[in-house]
Design a protein around this motif. Structure first.
Motif, PDB file in Angstrom:
ATOM      1  N   TYR A 172      -2.929   0.596  -3.458  1.00  0.00           N
ATOM      2  CA  TYR A 172      -3.489   0.724  -2.267  1.00  0.00           C
ATOM      3  C   TYR A 172      -4.124  -0.473  -1.701  1.00  0.00           C
ATOM      4  O   TYR A 172      -4.914  -1.123  -2.374  1.00  0.00           O
ATOM      5  N   HIS A 190      -7.654   7.939  -0.192  1.00  0.00           N
ATOM      6  CA  HIS A 190      -6.118   8.510  -0.079  1.00  0.00           C
ATOM      7  C   HIS A 190      -6.424   9.687  -1.425  1.00  0.00           C
ATOM      8  O   HIS A 190      -7.049   9.943  -1.943  1.00  0.00           O
ATOM      9  N   CYS A 222       0.990  -1.175   0.008  1.00  0.00           N
ATOM     10  CA  CYS A 222      -0.037  -0.033   0.045  1.00  0.00           C
ATOM     11  C   CYS A 222       1.021   1.268   0.144  1.00  0.00           C
ATOM     12  O   CYS A 222       1.776   1.313   0.882  1.00  0.00           O
ATOM     13  N   HIS A 236      -7.385   2.125   2.139  1.00  0.00           N
ATOM     14  CA  HIS A 236      -6.968   3.415   1.772  1.00  0.00           C
ATOM     15  C   HIS A 236      -7.218   3.729   0.221  1.00  0.00           C
ATOM     16  O   HIS A 236      -7.012   4.712  -0.412  1.00  0.00           O
TER      17      HIS A 236
END
Length: 304
Positions: free
Chosen positions: A290, A298, A263, A294
């Protein structure tokens, strides 16, 4: 492409810069002629019968045949192909772009004359004369435009454009749609001729004429790109070998402690939690992966 390199060294100084501008200018002249004096185009189009009877100017003037009768669509087409043409010239160089366009024009003429000769040989002079008139109405630089489009889509398959200024679509999918439309145009020609003549053989001949002209006009695309490819890479043995190698490289060695996924936010891998799922983000510029926690939270990464 050693043969093209040799030609460029010998004739490169004669290449015409910005050839696409002259091609678009020819479209403009043809459109104006079609508006103010449409009968004149009948003396300028590509008809093999009249070319073989001394009207050799038709070998050049058929480039003036307008590709569209609607000025809005014509302007959109001109702007679009100006961008494609200048991009190809920057990528290839002036001489190679000249060779590509002029090669397409010459192959279109050769294909049309070949089709006329076959019709004259097998169907007779009166049928060939009618077919020549049909060619004059059908043959234009629209197929040259298609070869420009296919070349650009081959070089930049993942470039995204807005279809009708609204729908985002990648060039490779537009090229596929273009080819499908081309096939359906041949099929539509067959049905139209059959409905008018009620003759299968006549309809097949006319559809064959159209197909031969299309194939010949796009032959420059096949020659150009096949000449740049190492075809030995596509043999069954070579393809199988590369697939095995990629499969082995994708799998980390057992006990090596090397993770396959990571990630970009928290740094967790599948070694930390085998139940974690990882995905790449299509909106980030670059290969950023990711975890499930997330992927949607993100901040997207943009290149400056």
């Amino acid at each position: 492409m050693n043969w093209l390199n040799k030609l460029e060294r010998k004739f490169g100084r004669y290449a015409v810069p910005n050839l696409i501008v002259y091609l678009i200018g020819a479209y403009s002249v043809g459109f104006v002629l079609n508006m103010v004096a449409p009968n004149i185009l009948g003396f300028l189009n590509f008809q093999p019968y009249y070319i073989l009877h001394g009207q050799i100017w038709r070998l050049i003037t058929w480039i003036l045949m307008p590709t569209d009768s609607n000025i809005i669509f014509l302007l959109i087409m001109m702007m679009f192909y100006y961008q494609l043409g200048t991009a190809l010239e920057r990528a290839w160089g002036t001489f190679r772009f000249n060779a590509y366009i002029i090669g397409g024009i010459l192959l279109t003429e050769v294909g049309s004359l070949l089709a006329y000769g076959l019709i004259y040989l097998f169907m007779g002079g009166s049928f060939a004369h009618t077919a020549s008139t049909m060619m004059g109405q059908m043959i234009s630089t629209s197929y040259i435009n298609m070869s420009i489009f296919l070349a650009f889509a081959t070089l930049y398959p993942d470039m995204q454009v807005l279809l009708y200024f609204i729908i985002p679509i990648k060039m490779k999918w537009m090229a596929a749609v273009y080819v499908v439309i081309m096939v359906f145009s041949v099929w539509d020609t067959y049905h139209a001729i059959y409905a008018y003549t009620q003759s299968v053989s006549t309809a097949l001949w006319y559809a064959g004429i159209m197909l031969l002209c299309i194939v010949m006009s796009l032959l420059n695309y096949l020659i150009f790109f096949l000449s740049t490819r190492n075809l030995s890479r596509y043999t069954p043995h070579e393809v199988h070998r590369r697939q095995q190698f990629k499969a082995q490289m994708r799998e980390p060695r057992p006990g090596s402690g090397i993770a396959k996924h990571k990630c970009a936010v928290c740094g967790r891998t599948e070694l930390d939690d085998p139940n974690l799922q990882f995905r790449f983000c299509s909106k980030c510029e670059g290969n950023y992966e990711y975890c499930q926690d997330h992927l949607f939270t993100h901040q997207h990464i943009r290149r400056v």
